[in-house]
Write a protein that holds these residues in place. Sequence first.
Motif: not given
Length: 186
Positions: A95-102, A143-146, A158-160, A167-169
């Motif tokens: 739906x283009x609300x998110x650009x990448x999936x985990x 991060x894991x919960x989110x 990472x942005x949040x 680093x986030x990964x």
Amino acid sequence: MTAADAARARLCDDIARVAAGDRAALKAVYDNTSAKLLGVCLRIVKDRESAEDVLQEVYLKVWHRAARFDRERASPITWLCAIARNSAIDWRRTSERRLEEPDDLIQTAFADVASTDENMVDHEGRMLLAQCLDTLEEHQHHSIRAAFFDGYTYAELAERASVPLSTMKSWVRRGLEQLKRCIDHG
């Protein structure tokens, strides 16, 4: 046999009947799980009407994939929640609300953690998961919960947190490794 064990066994049997093409069994699976799966979809999609659309897709997938369910690898509710979660993430991506999936690492690690304790749906399993999450550093825990409960991608996390994507990964990967070790020894 506890009530939870009986419900789990009944749900396994219903999924097996769905695999054989039994429409009444699909209705039974829907009746017993739709509220929980709608909650999974809603947490990720954030819009009730869209979450209901995703939920409909979830049960179509269950109809077509029921033969793939293996009660030895995961509890039925864990399997159904994974379908719901992945469907909701797919919806967000398309739906283009998110650009990448985990990426696959995070999904695979979570599946490993979930299947390590097949009884995650029961109280004891939830308590173990909560205790293990509490052993993580705060940034890993959040991060894991989110990522898993709210459907955020690595880039969004990472942005949040105002940190580089790499680093986030690393935070999530190390946190999941620690979480899996904790659950394995729980």
